[in-house]
Every structure is written in C-alpha cells, then in structure tokens.
Scaffold this motif. Structure first.
Motif, PDB file in Angstrom:
ATOM      1  N   ASP A 191      -6.136  -0.743  -4.391  1.00 44.60           N
ATOM      2  CA  ASP A 191      -5.551  -1.355  -3.197  1.00 44.60           C
ATOM      3  C   ASP A 191      -6.505  -2.430  -2.670  1.00 44.60           C
ATOM      4  OD1 ASP A 191      -4.164  -2.014  -0.937  1.00 44.60           O
ATOM      5  OD2 ASP A 191      -3.803   0.056  -0.306  1.00 44.60           O
ATOM      6  N   GLU A 192      -6.187  -3.668  -2.911  1.00 45.55           N
ATOM      7  CA  GLU A 192      -7.029  -4.813  -2.545  1.00 45.55           C
ATOM      8  C   GLU A 192      -8.499  -4.551  -2.878  1.00 45.55           C
ATOM      9  OE1 GLU A 192      -5.850  -7.226   0.386  1.00 45.55           O
ATOM     10  OE2 GLU A 192      -3.881  -6.334   0.691  1.00 45.55           O
ATOM     11  N   SER A 201       0.835  -1.209   0.000  1.00 49.29           N
ATOM     12  CA  SER A 201       0.000   0.000   0.000  1.00 49.29           C
ATOM     13  C   SER A 201       0.868   1.257   0.000  1.00 49.29           C
ATOM     14  CB  SER A 201      -0.916   0.017   1.222  1.00 49.29           C
ATOM     15  OG  SER A 201      -1.792  -1.074   1.180  1.00 49.29           O
TER      16      SER A 201
HETATM   17 MG   LIG Z   1      -2.233  -2.676   2.437  1.00 49.85          MG
END
Ligand SMILES: [Mg+2]
Ligand SMILES: Nc1ncnc2c1ncn2[C@@H]1O[C@H](COP(=O)(O)OP(=O)(O)O)[C@@H](O)[C@H]1O
Lengths: 378, 315
Positions: free
Chosen positions: B160-161, B41
């Motif tokens: 992000d995910e 991240s």
């Molecule tokens: Mg992360």
C-alpha cells in the motif's frame, strides 16, 4: 548553567555560620544551638572550614562533571562524619539523658551538597545501568556509615537503639503496605487498562470514577473504609481470620490500592492507545493474533508509560503509608505520630528519614528500569 | 491467481469499494492506481481480511479467503505499508523474522532466511541487522519492511503506497529493486499507488480506480495508448503520453540490420532513451548492442518516432 548552580556555593559557605548541632538536656527538652566551633572544637572546626573552603573553591573552577562528583561525594560524606564526631564530642561531657542532633547549618549544608551532587550526576548523563549503579553505591554508602558506629551518638540513632525491634517490624509493615497494595493495583489495573483501551466507551466513566477517588483526602478515605470493612469482618465468614478489620492494616491497604489505580489504569490506556497506528496495522497484517500482538507489540511499547505510573504510585504509596499509622496500620508513620505526640523531634525523624530514603531509592531504581526497557524512547 | 468477485465494501451506507470484479494472474505485478479516497486501500485490505467485504468474495487460487482464519491467511500473504510499520522495539533482523517466528520455524533456519533476504535487498546483515528502526534511513527502513513481508516466502505480496515516503532518487532505486525481486521470486504483487508514473513503470497490468469502481484494467501500453475514460486520460496527464509510451518499449524491437557511427546504445535501452541520445549527440542513426554487448543493428530516428505513436493513434 554551571554559573547558575554555582549560586548554591554562597549559601553553602554561609551555612558554616549557622548552628551545626542542637543540644537537648533530654529527648523532649527544647533544643539549644551549638555552633561549628562549639561542636567540633577549635582544631576540628578549622579543619572543617578549610575542607569546606577547598571544596567550594574546587567547585567554582572545575567544570568536568566527573571531577565535580569527585568533590561533592567526599563533601557529603565528611559532613555526615563531622556530625557523628561532633555528637560524640558533645555527648562525652554531657549527662546520659542529653541528646545531640543535627542543627540548621548541617541540614542546609547537606541539602546544598546533595543538590550539587545530583547536578553533577545529571550532567554525566548516565545510562540506565550506570544510574542503577549509582543508586546501589548510595545505598551501600549509607549502610556503611550507619553500620560503622560513627553516627552512634546522634540522637536519632539513640531513638533507634531503644526501639530497634519495633523499627524493623514497622519497616516491614510499611513495605508490605506500600508494595503489597501496589502489586494488587498492578494486577488489577493493567488488565483493566487493557480492557479500557479496547472499549473507548467505558473509558470516560471508569477513569472519571478513579479520578473522583483521588480527590478524597487520605484520612477521609481511611475513615470511609472503616465501616464497610468492619461490616465485612463481622459478616463474611473467614474475613476476620484473614486480618480484615475496620481499623488497622486492611483499610490502609485498600485505600492505598484505590489511590494507586488511577495512575496505573490511565497510563496503561495512554501507553496502549499511543502505539502508532502503522505498527498495529502492520502487526495485524503480518498475522499476529490479538494475544500475540498484545504481548509482543502493544505491552512492550506501552511498558515505559506503565513503568512511569508504577514509579509515581510507589513513591506516592511509600509516602502515604505513613498516614496509615493513624488508623493503626503501623509502618514508619507510627514513629512520626508518636514523635509528634511526645514532641520528640528525633522520633519523628526516625520515622521520616527511612520513608524519604525508601521513596528516593525506589524512584531511582524504577527510573533506571524504565530506561532498560526495549520499548523505551531512543 | 487472485479473483475479486463482485466485491463491495460499504461504510455507513457509502460504497468505498463498489462491485469490483478482477482477475489477477499468478506471478504478475498489478498496480492499483487512483486518486486519494478512491478505495484502493480498502480493496487491497480485503485480500488479507483486514477489511471484510460487505458483499462478494475474494478467492486466492480458487479458495475463498473467508474460509481461512484471518491470522493464518495473513501469514501466507506479505503486507507492506507506507509508514513501514516496523516494530520500534525490535532490531531490523528481528522485524524481518516476525512471520517465520510466528510460524515456528527452527531458529537456525530463521537466521539463514533473514541473512538471505537482507542480501537480496542489499542490506548488510551485520551492520543493519542489529539496528533498531529509528537508526535506519528511510530507504533502509522501507527495504526492511519489504524483507519482513517476504520472509515466509509468500506467493502473494500486498503493498500500500510502499514508496510514498521516499525521496525521488531512493524511490527510483526501490522501484527497480522491487521489479528485480518480484521477477526473481515470481511473487504475485498487488501494489497500490496514486502515482500513474509508478504504476506504468512497475505494473504488468494497471487497474485504475475511481469512487470505488474500476475504470480500466489493462496493460500499461494499452492504458497510455487508449485511456478508456476521460478520468484515466486525466490521470495520465495529456502532455507527455508519447514519451511515456516510448519509455515502455525497448529500442531493440525496431532495430534494423546495418551499422552506424559513434558509441553504441546499451542493450536494454527504451525508445525514449534512444531518442534522447540522438538529440544529445546530433546523430540520426545509432548502433545498438545485443545482450552480449556486441552491435546487432541500427536504430533510425524516424523509426523511433513512428514507434512512439500509439498503434491505433493518429497517423
Ligand atoms: Mg490508501
Ligand atoms: N474504516 C473506515 N470507516 C469509514 N470510512 C472508511 C474507512 N476506511 C475507508 N473509508 C472511506 O472509504 C473511502 C476509500 O478509502 P481508502 O480505501 O482508504 O482510499 P484510498 O486508499 O484510495 O485513498 C474513503 O472515502 C474513506 O473515507
């Protein structure tokens, strides 16, 4: 739940046995109780008892909240009307100085019918717009009852007639005290809350100081402000011209303002820090500037919590402004303290009843307003 | 083109990202994969300056991101996060309109763009558009989040995910949609995930991260066939590497001329799908369809199995 609220029907029936009215030889004499029959006469009392019996029976069997409302509202209105007629009847063959006011039976029945009405309202689960509608309807109904003259013979109304100019003047001062100090507190408190939400280190000291202010009893705070404001009036050119004095409006205004700050600042901080992390992250990631995020995201999402504080503060201010009369600030408190001084119950009521009504309506309106906000919890 | 040039980020002296240099080609989807806390991240957020590098530079098409004011930079870069971060007080449509509104697009143009995107992402504009986020299912909210990120036609999309909160069925659908939309629009995508299967399924290239460093940066087939370090191999899981590889290669690559009995294998099938069909129907030769749906040749079982071995792998 319905069973539990129905318990109220028992004391409601019993209230018919208590004195319905109070008779005073003059406005400060001790009261003598008058029963329902004495107040309304045999025929009137029979009709009243029959109506009460029917209402109680109806409330025992009806479940539908709208129908229960349809019983509770007429019950409440007829109670007030009965009081007005009863006062006129008792007053007709009494000397002019005599005063007739509501008795314990009336107050209890009024309270219970009010509770049944509120319960039915709550069960309807009205939306914010409907709640605003109910509040407006209640205000209109009270206005109509007062304006119609049916209550004219009641002692409180006699007190009003003899000082109606003062009533509206003090009412204006009361509103100015309560809403003006609230407005200034919002204008100062919300930006302060925003600053504290961004500066966690300053949070504890500032909120601690504001909490300390809250613990000072109102009369003590009024007293503490007399000296500094007196000094300001004497030494700051122009201050006295603005109406700033050690006693009167200024210290009461400042005291209410100080009391208002804690709820507003604390809730602003809580509302802003309560905005979900993912939402602020997304807002930043989309390219909202700090100011854009504040106005478009943070404040709308914090608004319900801030409006909750506004409601607390206004209700608190409306009540506390009464005490301001003690240091010459005026407001409805003037009648309350005059009434206490003269042991004239009706004069106390003349100050207390509008204060309660004002707090009630303000609370209802802000409650509904909070529900209309786009950031309100679903 | 995105270039990370010796990028590091230190928190309290500890490196969350440690001297990373990477070049990502325009129009590709790069999956950044690694265990939790490996710095994925942080690396991603340095592209749109939600995190400022302690040292090193990030260039987009040759321009240093540090020279562009953050808000302006971010309006040109789509950003999707796991919890969607939809604004709860706005409708789905207004959420999607966020960046075009910031950029001051004319109202009619914004409205048209919102409709267009909702259709691309298979969200009914009239039914879903007026809804508030709490009235959306997880999959719908996620797609609204993607639509919002794509609204101002960014050339670069950071994710992000993005599928982490979805159940497996919806996730598969969302992954397929992303691949389709990415190809259709030619967007450059950086996708962070802790799921190697997702990285293999979606990535043109995969960057494997560990403790702030890049362990391997390569195409999925290469990562599966030749993991550069034991960590990469661990992340792959030893057991089903052959199937992973076979699920990446189209069966049509090994088709031979000829004909065979029975139902045809659809055009886009992978080696894994061909093998499964053989096992299930007890055949060792399958006819395979071309793009027009007509048979173009046969796929033989031993050819499938041979193709499932890595090129440099054990013979
Ligand atoms: Mg992360
Ligand atoms: N704002 C921050 N302050 C301090 N440490 C951080 C911060 N953000 C991330 N870290 C640390 O940096 C490391 C990498 O974090 P992150 O990039 O979020 O990992 P990942 O996304 O791979 O799970 C972690 O050890 C995390 O604790």
């Amino acid at each position: 739940m319905r069973g539990r609220i129905s318990i109220l029907l028992v004391p409601l029936a019993a209230s018919a046995l208590l004195p319905f009215a109070v008779f005073r030889a003059n406005r400060i004499a001790a009261g003598e109780p008058r029963s329902l029959i004495e107040t309304l006469g045999t025929a009137g009392a029979s009709a009243a008892l029959l109506a009460l019996g029917l209402a109680i029976a109806a409330l025992m069997v009806i479940r539908q909240p709208l129908w229960r409302l349809g019983v509770a509202v007429p019950l409440l209105v007829s109670l007030v009307l009965a009081m007005g007629w009863g006062a006129a009847r008792l007053g007709a063959d009494a000397p002019t100085a005599a005063r007739i006011g509501p008795g314990a039976g009336f107050w209890i029945a009024l309270t219970l019918a009010g509770l049944l009405l509120i319960d039915a309202l709550a069960r309807l689960r009205p939306g914010p717009a409907a709640r605003l509608g109910f509040a407006a309807g209640a205000v209109a109904l009270v206005w109509l009852l007062l304006g119609s003259g049916v209550l004219a013979e009641l002692s409180v109304m006699e007190e009003y007639r003899s000082r109606s100019a003062a009533f509206w003047r003090e009412g204006g001062r009361h509103l100015w005290l309560a809403f003006g100090s609230f407005g200034v507190a919002m204008a100062a408190g919300v930006p302060l809350g925003i600053a504290l939400a961004r500066a966690p280190r300053l949070r504890q000291p500032v909120l601690g100081a504001l909490t300390a202010v809250q613990t000072i009893p109102s009369i003590a705070l009024f007293g503490m402000l007399i000296l500094p404001l007196g000094w300001v009036a004497a030494n700051l050119p122009g201050a006295a011209a603005l109406g700033i004095r050690g006693i009167g409006m200024a210290p009461a205004f400042v005291a209410l303002l100080l009391y208002s700050l804690l709820p507003i600042v604390a809730n602003t901080v809580a509302g802003l820090t309560g905005v979900p992390r993912s939402v602020t992250e997304a807002a930043d990631g989309m390219g909202l500037t700090r100011r854009e995020r504040l106005w478009r995201v943070d404040i709308p999402l914090a608004a319900p919590v801030i409006v909750a504080a506004a409601r607390i503060v206004l209700v608190q201010n409306i009540g506390m402004a009464t005490v301001g009369a003690l240091i010459g600030a005026g407001g409805f408190g003037t009648f309350v303290f005059q009434g206490i001084g003269q042991t004239a119950t009706d004069l106390i009521l003349l100050g207390a009843l509008p204060t309660v009504a004002l707090a009630f309506v303000t609370s209802a309106v802000l409650d509904a307003a909070a529900g209309l906000l786009p950031g309100a919890a679903p | 083109m995105i270039e990370f040039q010796s990028v590091s980020k230190l928190y309290d002296g500890l490196a969350a990202v440690d001297d990373v240099s990477l070049t990502l080609e325009r129009g590709t989807l790069t999956a950044v994969v690694g265990t939790s806390g490996s710095g994925k991240s942080t690396l991603l957020r340095m592209v749109n300056r939600l995190v400022e590098p302690t040292s090193g530079r990030v260039l987009i098409d040759g321009a240093d991101t540090a020279s562009v004011p953050p808000a302006q930079l971010r309006r040109r870069i789509g950003y999707v996060i796991q919890d969607t971060g939809l604004f709860p007080h706005w409708s789905a449509a207004r959420n999607i309109a966020t960046v075009p509104e910031l950029l001051g697009w004319p109202k009619a143009q914004i409205r048209a763009r919102v409709r267009e995107l909702m259709e691309v992402l298979q969200l009914d504009p009239d039914a879903i558009g007026p809804r508030r986020p709490h009235e959306l299912s997880g999959g719908q909210a996620q797609r609204v989040g993607v639509a919002r990120a794509l609204a101002a036609r960014p050339a670069l999309l950071l994710m992000d995910e993005p599928f982490g909160a979805l159940d497996p069925v919806i996730r598969g659908q969302a992954q397929a949609d992303l691949r389709r939309v990415q190809r259709q629009l030619g967007t450059t995508v950086i996708l962070v995930t802790h799921d190697m299967a997702e990285a293999i399924r979606l990535g043109d290239r995969i960057a494997v991260m560990r403790e702030g460093r890049i362990e391997q940066f390569a195409a999925p087939a290469e990562i599966i066939a030749a993991p550069a370090t034991p960590f990469v191999a661990d992340l792959l899981g030893e057991g089903d590497r052959a199937f992973r590889l076979m699920s990446l290669r189209p069966a049509r690559e090994i088709a031979e001329p000829g004909a065979a009995e029975g139902p045809m294998l659809p055009a886009g099938s992978s080696l894994a799908e061909a093998l499964a069909e053989m096992i299930w129907t007890g055949r060792d030769r399958l006819p395979i369809a071309g793009p027009d749906g007509r048979a173009v040749g046969v796929v033989r079982r031993d050819a499938v199995i041979r193709a499932g071995r890595p090129e440099a792998g054990p013979e």
